[in-house]
Structures are given as C-alpha cells and as structure tokens.
Write an enzyme that holds these catalytic residues in place. Sequence first.
Site, PDB file in Angstrom:
ATOM      1  N   GLU A  25     -41.334 -21.755  29.931  1.00  0.00           N
ATOM      2  CA  GLU A  25     -42.092 -22.757  30.679  1.00  0.00           C
ATOM      3  C   GLU A  25     -43.459 -22.936  30.002  1.00  0.00           C
ATOM      4  O   GLU A  25     -44.305 -22.048  30.100  1.00  0.00           O
ATOM      5  CB  GLU A  25     -42.308 -22.291  32.119  1.00  0.00           C
ATOM      6  CG  GLU A  25     -41.052 -22.185  32.944  1.00  0.00           C
ATOM      7  CD  GLU A  25     -41.359 -21.698  34.350  1.00  0.00           C
ATOM      8  OE1 GLU A  25     -41.032 -22.405  35.308  1.00  0.00           O
ATOM      9  OE2 GLU A  25     -41.935 -20.606  34.498  1.00  0.00           O
TER      10      GLU A  25
ATOM     11  N   ASP B  82     -41.177 -16.860  31.470  1.00  0.00           N
ATOM     12  CA  ASP B  82     -41.781 -17.429  32.659  1.00  0.00           C
ATOM     13  C   ASP B  82     -43.251 -17.752  32.393  1.00  0.00           C
ATOM     14  O   ASP B  82     -43.978 -16.947  31.792  1.00  0.00           O
ATOM     15  CB  ASP B  82     -41.658 -16.428  33.809  1.00  0.00           C
ATOM     16  CG  ASP B  82     -42.219 -16.947  35.108  1.00  0.00           C
ATOM     17  OD1 ASP B  82     -41.599 -17.848  35.689  1.00  0.00           O
ATOM     18  OD2 ASP B  82     -43.275 -16.454  35.533  1.00  0.00           O
TER      19      ASP B  82
END
Length: 636
Positions: free
Chosen positions: A335, A306
């Site tokens: 990400e 993340d």
Amino acid sequence: SPEASAVKVKLYATGSDSESGAAVLGTYNLKKNSSTGMWSVTVNGDLKNIYYTYLVTVNGTTNETQDVYSKATGVNGNRSMVVDLDSTDPDGWDSDNHVLFNNAQEAVVWEVHVRDFSISDTSGVSDDNKGKYLAFTEGGTKINSDTSASSVSTAADYLVKSGINCVQLMPVYDFGSVDETITGSATNRNWGYDPVNYNVPEGSYSSNPYDGNVRITEFKQMIQALHDRGISVVMDVVYNHTYSTDSCFQKTVPNYYYRLNRAGKFSNGSGCGNECATERAMYRNYVIQSCLYWVNEYHVDGFRYDLMGIMDVETMNQIRDALDQVDNRVTMWGEAWTGGDSYHPTNTCDGTKFIPAIQSNAGSLSERIGIFNDSVRDAIKGGAMSIANTGFVQGSKGAAKGISFGLFANSNGNYKWKAKAPSQSVTYADCHDNAALYDQLVASTVSGDYGNRYEDLVKMNKMAGAIVNTSQGISFMLAGQEMARTKYGDTNSYKSSPEINKINWNNILEYQDLVSYYKGLYEIRKNFTPFTAMDKSYSSAYTLNKSMGSAFSNQVAFTVKNDQPDEWQTMAVIHNSAKKAEEVKLKDESCTEWVIIANDKTAGLKKLGEVSGSTFTVPAISTVIAVDKASFDKLA
C-alpha cells in the site's frame, strides 16, 4: 541495547506462569562488548525448548521483555523460546520448493484470513482444524451442509479447481489483538495488523499455542500443502507499526525503533498510535533480515507490505535487492500510502534523502515492487470510502477514464499516479479493507439484503472481474469475490464476528455461474501474454477507442496485438455498463473476423459465437472478449 547499563537473561520452564510446571530456572548477567555494543552470555546445558526473557536496565529503569529477535515464543508471545528449527520441519520439508512466477503478473492473487477460510460449517474442514493453519492441508473437503453438494470442492481443493494460483495470507506473524489462551470465542478474532513478534507465527491459528514448536511446524505444513498444489504463498507484513509502544523494541532501546515527531511524541502515520523508523540502521536491517528469514525458513514466496508509504524508498529497494539474492521472482507489493500524517525525517541512516514509499514516488521504487492501484479500484466500483459510491460497473460514465488508465496498469500516463511499468501495479476491485465488492454493488444500487442474489449485480460482478483480468498489472481480489461474498455491509470487519467474516462455501452453489465465469477469465488471462507482460512493450500495441474511456462513457473498448506465435494474435475487449445492449465499433479495423470467448454469461477458451466486421453488439452490463478467427482456428 547500547544505552543499557545492565542486561540479564531469565530462563523459564514454561511460556507463562499459568502452565503446569512453571518455574524460574535461573537468571544470568550478560556482558557488554565495548567495541560492538553487543551483550552476551554463555549458559551451559541443553536449553532446547526453554523459555527466556531479558531484563534490560536503561536510565535506572528495568523492563522485562521477550527477545526482539525471537524465532519462537510461548503463549501470547510474552516469553521467547530457545528453538531447534530443524526439529520443527514436517516430513518432506527438505523437498518443499517455492512456487514462483517468471512474471508477477502471472499471479491470480486471492487474499484470505486464516480463520475466515475454514471457520464456517460449510467449509467441509474437520472441526479440529477449523480456523487453523492445518485447514489448508486438508484434501477432499466438500460442502457438508447439503448432501446434494457432495461433488463441490471447498478449501484448498477449490483453489486448485478454480485456477487460483496465489494465496495472500492476512497477518500470520504473532500479533497482540487476540488472546491465544482463549479458544472458541466469537469475539476473540482480529485481522491481525497488530505486530508483537515479527519472526514468530501467530499462535491462535495453531493447535497448541503454549508449545512454541507447534505453531512453527503447522505453519510449515500449511505452506507445504499449498506448494504441493502449485499455489504460491504471499505473506501480509506490517513493518510500519507495532501493536503498541509497550513493546520489546521500546523496552530494549527506548525511542530508537519508533519515529518521533518534532515534539518528541510518537508519530502516528499508521493511525494505530505509532510508526516504525525504517530509516534507522538497525530497524532497516531488522526488516530486511526478517523478510529473508520468512523466505528461507518458511519458504514464503512473496510479501504484501501494509501502509508501505510509512516506510522509506531506500529500505524498500534494499529489501528488493536482498530478496533478489535468494530469487528475483520473490514477489513484493504494498500500500503506497499512509494511514494518517506521517512525520518524515530529512535523511536516512546512510545519509540519503528520506523519500516515503508513496504512489507519487513510484519512480524511485523498483519496478518490481507493486503498488495497489486504488484509482482503478474506485473506477470499477466507486470510491471505497463510502459503500454508497458507484463506479463504472454500476453505470457511472465518469469512471470510464479510470478504467482506461487501469487497462495499462497506470503505466501509460499520469492518472492520479504513474507506474514505471505494469509490474508496478496491483489491479483490483476489492480487498479486506472497506466493502466487499458485492456488498458495495448492493448498497449503491438496490439497497436490498446483502445475502440475496440480484441478477444485475451478478452481471456487474462479472464485469468487475473481467476488467481486472483483462488489464495489465498483478490481478488481485478478496477471497470470495468470485462467489459474491458478503460481509453484510460491514466495511471495517477487523474484529467482527465469524458470522460476518467467514467464507460461506454454499455461495459456490448459489453462484455457480459466477465462479465458472471467473475461472474462465483466469484461463483467458493465462493464455494471452500481453495481460501478464512485465514491461511496457505491449502498451503501444493496445488500441483504445478514444471516444470511450477517455471521458464520459458507459463503454470502454480496446484491441491488442500479440507477438507470441503460439497464442491468439489479436484480442478485442469491450465493457458495456449501460442498462441496455449497445453496438460498439472498434477503432482498430485491421481484424474483421472474430471468435467470441466471453459474453454476458460465459468466459473461457471455447467458441461462443462469431462476428464479422468491427462492430459488436454487447449485451447490457457485460463484457465481450473476442479473438481473431484465424489464430483461434489455428490453435483449436
């Protein structure tokens, strides 16, 4: 805790004071080793299943905290637990094996939230296991709201029958946004991007959050059940920030584990109030060891990072190197952006320049660390920041350029960012963030009811799946994309009710054609190596119609050659998002006899028709996939 003036360990009989038999069993002083800075104490006796905290005194202030390195905790993670990990192993755990891919692009990734997976009455999962780890262990589950659907499999059996071979679990470490003492409350749910104890499974998904052993055993049973079905398990991890700065990290070594800005305030690149300092030696080591722990103890097969852009490139590459020592097929992707302005120090702990792990720095990351390709996502369905945006599948001609670059996983040119190789790109149309694919199709076109079936939108959904699965890169989707899952327009459902978030397994009945189409796409992808190749060797074999896809068009067409002798030798893929049928002439005319294996209704390995020449009639809002007749007949 090098700056502490005193450290004590406090032993408890239970994980909280509210439990029967709660008692303090003793408090012991730790002694500091002056040469290593490590604090320790030896306590005699059998301490298995005893709970404990540390009392850490820094600058005259004493804080009680759980262990930064907790492997087990009591309810809500406030007290650590002494655990015999071997005793938590389910039967047969010694023979459980990782499910790994030779190429990460072989994965068909299905991103799912543990509770959403089975909480619906339509899941067929037993009441005791709904919303729990153990839901993944059940076999023979059927849609139980309709007796006529008794032959329709749900839950883990559905994954197998659908051809999904990789489950990405949304956060399953111990997080702070759900109260584990409360059960059955519709409001007591969260996505879980709120870490408290990184190396402990979340307790609310277990049958007993009070006993620190139970969540560990049931987590392992979940992994084991998926592995037994040939399904790889990827774990969503959030090393970029913690639930709050009132954490075990801050209480143990104040202001070390967090990144402070020039004003001495917590940097907030996560948008959640803090960000963790991966450039510092002990936190970098912590993250690396944590990943290794999940792989070795829990047999996790990969990680999704993340807000990876908050972390530094050197840390990410060192994680990759460490995992390679276990098995270089353990997957990594994340990400490559931040959730706000992140303060970047000049250098890392080893003196190297701090380089954030963002898309523009993809060249500094290992090519085996995947990056979510948001440019192709937005090209497919429209920009994710507004549910009203349109993309290629809704008929936006300007999105064709993004599709054409996405075909090569952004590895054949710099379109917003450039991947080093197809293995570095995650190709997708939707994920847990923002709108579900079908919801965005509804909002941006018909403005109708989200739960309704609209035939043109089903066609758009099919095309989105076809784009993802006929592109290079790692194929990824939100759980239920393949059955037109809706969240009723909720674009940020992180704490919304189960009614919004649950997977409605009845959709399998309503959208049987869509589910079948996606299954066929997976079969096509699996049987054609260029789509799953890790390197750039196939890029030169792609021939893209330059009049389409590079500028403004409702059609993107390409052919690709294959050098694998036991597969189809040439494939043509034509996407037509126009509202009427179009004739498309392929630029590559080296093959003139074709067998169609996907059209507007069906996809798979069977012959649906033949075409002579290089011109195809492509139905409105559809994808046509064809292979050369010679190799099709040879392999039939």
